[in-house]
Write an enzyme that holds these catalytic residues in place. Structure first.
Site, PDB file in Angstrom:
ATOM      1  N   HIS A   1       8.899 -36.250  -7.417  1.00  0.00           N
ATOM      2  CA  HIS A   1       8.796 -37.093  -8.208  1.00  0.00           C
ATOM      3  C   HIS A   1       8.143 -38.751  -7.805  1.00  0.00           C
ATOM      4  O   HIS A   1       7.890 -39.350  -8.808  1.00  0.00           O
ATOM      5  CB  HIS A   1      10.388 -37.322  -8.255  1.00  0.00           C
ATOM      6  CG  HIS A   1      11.221 -35.985  -9.292  1.00  0.00           C
ATOM      7  ND1 HIS A   1      12.146 -36.455  -9.251  1.00  0.00           N
ATOM      8  CD2 HIS A   1      10.429 -35.702  -9.896  1.00  0.00           C
ATOM      9  CE1 HIS A   1      12.852 -35.324  -9.895  1.00  0.00           C
ATOM     10  NE2 HIS A   1      11.402 -35.176 -10.433  1.00  0.00           N
TER      11      HIS A   1
ATOM     12  N   GLY B   1      30.557 -32.491  -6.805  1.00  0.00           N
ATOM     13  CA  GLY B   1      30.818 -32.940  -8.469  1.00  0.00           C
ATOM     14  C   GLY B   1      29.967 -31.768  -8.714  1.00  0.00           C
ATOM     15  O   GLY B   1      29.628 -30.493  -7.859  1.00  0.00           O
TER      16      GLY B   1
ATOM     17  N   GLN C   1      13.016 -34.547  -4.080  1.00  0.00           N
ATOM     18  CA  GLN C   1      13.417 -35.509  -5.892  1.00  0.00           C
ATOM     19  C   GLN C   1      13.378 -36.987  -5.254  1.00  0.00           C
ATOM     20  O   GLN C   1      13.043 -37.742  -6.564  1.00  0.00           O
ATOM     21  CB  GLN C   1      14.493 -35.748  -6.369  1.00  0.00           C
ATOM     22  CG  GLN C   1      14.800 -33.270  -7.156  1.00  0.00           C
ATOM     23  CD  GLN C   1      16.305 -33.654  -7.783  1.00  0.00           C
ATOM     24  OE1 GLN C   1      17.242 -32.867  -6.661  1.00  0.00           O
ATOM     25  NE2 GLN C   1      16.212 -33.482  -8.656  1.00  0.00           N
TER      26      GLN C   1
ATOM     27  N   ASN D   1      27.442 -30.667  -1.888  1.00  0.00           N
ATOM     28  CA  ASN D   1      27.338 -31.492  -3.470  1.00  0.00           C
ATOM     29  C   ASN D   1      28.551 -31.879  -4.002  1.00  0.00           C
ATOM     30  O   ASN D   1      29.610 -31.148  -3.912  1.00  0.00           O
ATOM     31  CB  ASN D   1      25.908 -31.236  -5.089  1.00  0.00           C
ATOM     32  CG  ASN D   1      25.961 -32.506  -6.272  1.00  0.00           C
ATOM     33  OD1 ASN D   1      25.177 -33.440  -5.681  1.00  0.00           O
ATOM     34  ND2 ASN D   1      26.766 -32.231  -6.949  1.00  0.00           N
TER      35      ASN D   1
ATOM     36  N   ASP E   1      12.432 -42.549  -2.520  1.00  0.00           N
ATOM     37  CA  ASP E   1      12.550 -44.125  -1.552  1.00  0.00           C
ATOM     38  C   ASP E   1      12.504 -44.050   0.003  1.00  0.00           C
ATOM     39  O   ASP E   1      12.238 -45.395   0.417  1.00  0.00           O
ATOM     40  CB  ASP E   1      14.266 -43.946  -1.504  1.00  0.00           C
ATOM     41  CG  ASP E   1      15.060 -42.827  -1.456  1.00  0.00           C
ATOM     42  OD1 ASP E   1      14.317 -42.365  -0.537  1.00  0.00           O
ATOM     43  OD2 ASP E   1      16.141 -42.650  -1.555  1.00  0.00           O
TER      44      ASP E   1
END
Length: 313
Positions: A134, A279, A116, A277, A119
């Site tokens: 993306h 959280g 996703q 991940n 960078d």
């Protein structure tokens, strides 16, 4: 040294590593989805993490596609901020998690990386077969004729068009430098490549039109409110369905449907799925509803590098 944007995390357990090792060992054609969480150790913040994510720190929302299209001042603001944030993005380096995935590819374990992120840190780490869902910040394209130029060249064009702002107005330049120093240079950098700056610079900033058709230029990324390339969506569906036997998610909350659709397919096909991940994620409801399905869905709530670097390939 790049600022660490990793949120508070739980230490992974030996049982976590054991379960993920079993998951990896069973896979012959692994696919990996990466989100902003994999780049936080490279000095890029994510959006949603508690306390350090951009949404939780200042309520920031990324540029909306319709706003970019319909408003000159919005484009001016975006390009001014992106211009000053570019060097930081460009100089970011892959961290141990990016490099570990590259090693997995070289050893033949990892088939495809779906990211996703915009960078290009997977590319810098030497990874191949990377699908950028993306887009990426390293290209600029014309909305009208689809002509593309490199962001490095575009940065040179912006520098030339705004040379008076950067060189002649020493008081403005000093103010910019002072503000950046006060913000530790990267405090307000964002995953989509822009940075907070003073209004004086924004309102005076100039940006070009397409040199071929005079259309609007935008970074070659999917803005919020924009549509993901349907060709890429179909390509990913086919890879996950036909070429990969399991899926590992690293550093994504899976909140946006553009990526969550592939999780739904994985679950529907009853193919093994693991998530690392910090959280909660959008897929957690499936974990709660499938307590007897642990061989299909595995969730580890911890820092990516602490987990995947312990896996033996």
């Amino acid at each position: 040294m790049a600022r660490n944007f990793v949120p508070a995390f739980k230490t992974c357990t030996e049982k976590d590593i054991e379960l993920l090792q079993i998951f990896i060992d069973k896979s012959k054609k692994l696919a990996v989805i990466t989100g902003a969480g994999i780049s936080t150790e490279s000095g890029l913040p994510d959006y949603r993490s508690k306390d350090v994510g951009l949404y939780s720190r200042n309520g920031y929302r990324p540029m909306n596609y319709s706003e970019f299209l319909g408003n000159h001042s919005s484009r001016q603001r975006y390009w001014a901020r992106s211009f000053l944030g570019w060097n930081y993005i460009h100089n970011c380096q892959p961290n141990i998690s990016h490099l570990t995935l590259t090693d997995w590819q070289r050893f033949g374990k990892l088939n495809t990386i779906i990211t996703q992120n915009v960078d290009r840190l997977h590319h810098k780490a030497g990874s191949e077969s990377v699908i950028e869902l993306h887009g990426n910040l390293y290209n600029v394209k014309c909305i009208d004729c689809n002509h593309r130029i490199s962001r490095i060249l575009f940065q040179t064009i912006l520098t030339e068009m705004n040379s008076d702002l950067l060189n002649d107005d020493k008081s403005l330049r000093a103010k910019l430098l002072q503000e950046n120093n006060e913000n530790n240079n990267n405090r307000t950098i964002r995953p989509d490549g822009d940075i907070d700056i003073i209004d004086d610079f924004v309102y005076s900033f100039r940006y070009p039109s397409c040199q071929r058709c005079y259309g609007l230029l935008k970074p070659d990324i999917v803005f919020f409110g924009d549509n993901v390339d349907q060709y890429l969506v179909e390509k990913i569906y086919k890879k996950l369905n036909n070429e990969c036997d399991s899926l590992l998610v690293l550093g994504s909350s899976l909140k946006v449907f553009s990526i969550f659709r592939f999780i739904l397919q994985q679950i529907q096909l009853k193919k093994p799925l693991a998530i690392v991940n910090i959280g909660p994620t959008r897929a957690d409801t499936f974990l709660q509803n499938d307590q007897n399905n642990n061989d299909i869905i595995l969730k580890i709530d911890s820092k990516i590098s602490d987990v995947i670097t312990k896996i033996q390939i």
